[in-house]
Motif scaffolding. Structure first.
Motif, PDB file in Angstrom:
ATOM      1  N   TYR A  42     -16.890  14.004   3.946  1.00 20.22           N
ATOM      2  CA  TYR A  42     -18.165  14.399   3.351  1.00 20.22           C
ATOM      3  C   TYR A  42     -19.377  13.820   4.078  1.00 20.22           C
ATOM      4  O   TYR A  42     -20.503  13.932   3.584  1.00 20.22           O
ATOM      5  CB  TYR A  42     -18.212  13.957   1.885  1.00 20.22           C
ATOM      6  CG  TYR A  42     -17.272  14.714   0.973  1.00 20.22           C
ATOM      7  CD1 TYR A  42     -16.934  16.031   1.238  1.00 20.22           C
ATOM      8  CD2 TYR A  42     -16.732  14.105  -0.153  1.00 20.22           C
ATOM      9  CE1 TYR A  42     -16.080  16.723   0.400  1.00 20.22           C
ATOM     10  CE2 TYR A  42     -15.876  14.797  -1.003  1.00 20.22           C
ATOM     11  CZ  TYR A  42     -15.554  16.104  -0.718  1.00 20.22           C
ATOM     12  OH  TYR A  42     -14.716  16.793  -1.555  1.00 20.22           O
ATOM     13  N   ARG A  77     -27.389  21.690  -3.285  1.00 17.61           N
ATOM     14  CA  ARG A  77     -26.727  22.989  -3.478  1.00 17.61           C
ATOM     15  C   ARG A  77     -25.208  22.822  -3.467  1.00 17.61           C
ATOM     16  O   ARG A  77     -24.504  23.380  -4.314  1.00 17.61           O
ATOM     17  CB  ARG A  77     -27.156  23.978  -2.392  1.00 17.61           C
ATOM     18  CG  ARG A  77     -28.573  24.514  -2.538  1.00 17.61           C
ATOM     19  CD  ARG A  77     -28.782  25.715  -1.654  1.00 17.61           C
ATOM     20  NE  ARG A  77     -28.549  25.432  -0.239  1.00 17.61           N
ATOM     21  CZ  ARG A  77     -29.477  24.999   0.604  1.00 17.61           C
ATOM     22  NH1 ARG A  77     -30.710  24.791   0.173  1.00 17.61           N
ATOM     23  NH2 ARG A  77     -29.189  24.765   1.869  1.00 17.61           N
ATOM     24  N   ARG A  78     -24.697  22.066  -2.501  1.00 18.71           N
ATOM     25  CA  ARG A  78     -23.250  21.849  -2.413  1.00 18.71           C
ATOM     26  C   ARG A  78     -22.719  21.154  -3.662  1.00 18.71           C
ATOM     27  O   ARG A  78     -21.612  21.448  -4.130  1.00 18.71           O
ATOM     28  CB  ARG A  78     -22.917  21.001  -1.183  1.00 18.71           C
ATOM     29  CG  ARG A  78     -23.057  21.684   0.141  1.00 18.71           C
ATOM     30  CD  ARG A  78     -22.594  20.774   1.254  1.00 18.71           C
ATOM     31  NE  ARG A  78     -21.156  20.524   1.194  1.00 18.71           N
ATOM     32  CZ  ARG A  78     -20.526  19.571   1.873  1.00 18.71           C
ATOM     33  NH1 ARG A  78     -21.219  18.743   2.646  1.00 18.71           N
ATOM     34  NH2 ARG A  78     -19.219  19.414   1.764  1.00 18.71           N
ATOM     35  N   SER A  79     -23.511  20.245  -4.197  1.00 17.91           N
ATOM     36  CA  SER A  79     -23.031  19.420  -5.301  1.00 17.91           C
ATOM     37  C   SER A  79     -22.747  20.231  -6.560  1.00 17.91           C
ATOM     38  O   SER A  79     -21.957  19.795  -7.409  1.00 17.91           O
ATOM     39  CB  SER A  79     -24.037  18.313  -5.610  1.00 17.91           C
ATOM     40  OG  SER A  79     -25.225  18.843  -6.177  1.00 17.91           O
ATOM     41  N   THR A  80     -23.364  21.406  -6.684  1.00 20.04           N
ATOM     42  CA  THR A  80     -23.157  22.210  -7.892  1.00 20.04           C
ATOM     43  C   THR A  80     -21.737  22.762  -7.972  1.00 20.04           C
ATOM     44  O   THR A  80     -21.309  23.203  -9.041  1.00 20.04           O
ATOM     45  CB  THR A  80     -24.165  23.372  -7.956  1.00 20.04           C
ATOM     46  OG1 THR A  80     -23.974  24.221  -6.811  1.00 20.04           O
ATOM     47  CG2 THR A  80     -25.596  22.855  -7.969  1.00 20.04           C
ATOM     48  N   HIS A  81     -21.008  22.739  -6.849  1.00 20.26           N
ATOM     49  CA  HIS A  81     -19.659  23.317  -6.823  1.00 20.26           C
ATOM     50  C   HIS A  81     -18.579  22.263  -6.580  1.00 20.26           C
ATOM     51  O   HIS A  81     -17.411  22.625  -6.407  1.00 20.26           O
ATOM     52  CB  HIS A  81     -19.565  24.379  -5.718  1.00 20.26           C
ATOM     53  CG  HIS A  81     -20.634  25.416  -5.782  1.00 20.26           C
ATOM     54  ND1 HIS A  81     -20.709  26.356  -6.781  1.00 20.26           N
ATOM     55  CD2 HIS A  81     -21.701  25.647  -4.966  1.00 20.26           C
ATOM     56  CE1 HIS A  81     -21.757  27.136  -6.580  1.00 20.26           C
ATOM     57  NE2 HIS A  81     -22.370  26.720  -5.488  1.00 20.26           N
ATOM     58  N   MET A  82     -18.944  20.983  -6.587  1.00 20.25           N
ATOM     59  CA  MET A  82     -17.998  19.963  -6.139  1.00 20.25           C
ATOM     60  C   MET A  82     -17.481  19.049  -7.237  1.00 20.25           C
ATOM     61  O   MET A  82     -16.638  18.186  -6.972  1.00 20.25           O
ATOM     62  CB  MET A  82     -18.654  19.098  -5.045  1.00 20.25           C
ATOM     63  CG  MET A  82     -18.964  19.857  -3.783  1.00 20.25           C
ATOM     64  SD  MET A  82     -19.731  18.815  -2.527  1.00 20.25           S
ATOM     65  CE  MET A  82     -18.400  17.667  -2.191  1.00 20.25           C
ATOM     66  N   GLY A  83     -17.945  19.193  -8.444  1.00 25.15           N
ATOM     67  CA  GLY A  83     -17.509  18.305  -9.505  1.00 25.15           C
ATOM     68  C   GLY A  83     -17.841  16.858  -9.187  1.00 25.15           C
ATOM     69  O   GLY A  83     -18.892  16.551  -8.610  1.00 25.15           O
ATOM     70  N   ARG A  86     -19.186  15.327  -5.713  1.00 26.06           N
ATOM     71  CA  ARG A  86     -20.569  15.413  -5.240  1.00 26.06           C
ATOM     72  C   ARG A  86     -21.167  14.026  -4.992  1.00 26.06           C
ATOM     73  O   ARG A  86     -22.115  13.881  -4.220  1.00 26.06           O
ATOM     74  CB  ARG A  86     -21.432  16.176  -6.247  1.00 26.06           C
ATOM     75  CG  ARG A  86     -21.595  15.487  -7.602  1.00 26.06           C
ATOM     76  CD  ARG A  86     -22.402  16.356  -8.558  1.00 26.06           C
ATOM     77  NE  ARG A  86     -22.592  15.729  -9.861  1.00 26.06           N
ATOM     78  CZ  ARG A  86     -21.717  15.809 -10.850  1.00 26.06           C
ATOM     79  NH1 ARG A  86     -20.592  16.486 -10.689  1.00 26.06           N
ATOM     80  NH2 ARG A  86     -21.949  15.222 -12.002  1.00 26.06           N
TER      81      ARG A  86
END
Length: 217
Positions: A42, A77-83, A86
């Motif tokens: 990450y 933006r990425r964090s919204t899909h990573m649980g 993130r």
């Protein structure tokens, strides 16, 4: 040159952050956070061509801060899909193309601009360079922000970052400001341990501001 410096920073992260250090002042590795960030891939490291700007050109600071803000938006933006993962999104910007003393100044100025924006958004902004004089949390002889070349970094705020705001802010007013940002970011999300530590830190900061400035907070 860009790839060489990025590789140097990547090697430094792998060799330094996830390992113990004799001057750390506590058991464990230098940065437990980075263990998982590195293991899961990450950590994003990008270059910044400072040689496009003249020495001391303020537009260089504008450009690197704009790049950092772009990275922040990308991570949000990425964090919204990573649980829960993130928490481990890390971005680092490695400037190059000017003498290291100029790159250090560039990183320092960019950090000073970004920190008041990033912390309320739930992110830490970090400044790293050779012989950084900021002391460790557990040992004043340790210099945790020393890196092989100047680097501007960012990562999500975590509860344990409370200690940085307590120890490293230069004035009582700055300490109180960032403790309040921290409190807003974690409102309703801290366990009893961190809630009590935050309450104590806020009360101490308010007392120190009143003593230093002679007015209530």
């Amino acid at each position: 040159m860009t790839n060489d410096r990025i590789a140097l920073v990547r090697d430094w992260l792998h060799d330094y952050a996830p390992h113990p250090h004799p001057q750390l002042g506590r058991d464990g590795v230098v940065c437990p956070y980075m263990v998982r960030a590195l293991r899961r891939g990450y950590v994003q490291i990008d270059g910044f061509a400072a040689d496009r700007y003249r020495s001391g050109d303020p537009t260089a600071v504008d450009a690197i801060t704009d790049l950092a803000r772009k990275e922040l938006r990308r991570n949000l933006r990425r964090s919204t899909h990573m649980g829960a993962d993130r928490t481990y999104l890390v971005s680092m910007i490695v400037p190059h193309g000017r003498p290291d003393n100029e790159l250090r100044t560039l990183v320092e100025q960019a950090h000073d601009q970004l920190k008041p924006e990033f912390v309320p958004a739930g992110y830490m902004a970090g400044d790293f360079w050779p012989n950084h004089d900021t002391v460790g949390l557990h040992n004043d002889d340790f210099r945790p922000f020393t890196s092989p070349v100047p680097v501007l970094g960012m990562r999500p705020l975590v509860a344990a970052d409370l200690a940085f705001f307590v120890k490293h802010e230069p004035t009582p007013r700055a300490r109180l400001r960032y403790l309040r940002y921290y409190a807003d970011v974690f409102r309703g999300a801290l366990n009893d341990h961190w809630s009590l530590r935050l309450a104590d830190a806020l009360a101490a900061a308010e007392r120190d501001v009143s003593a230093a400035e002679g007015d209530p907070c």
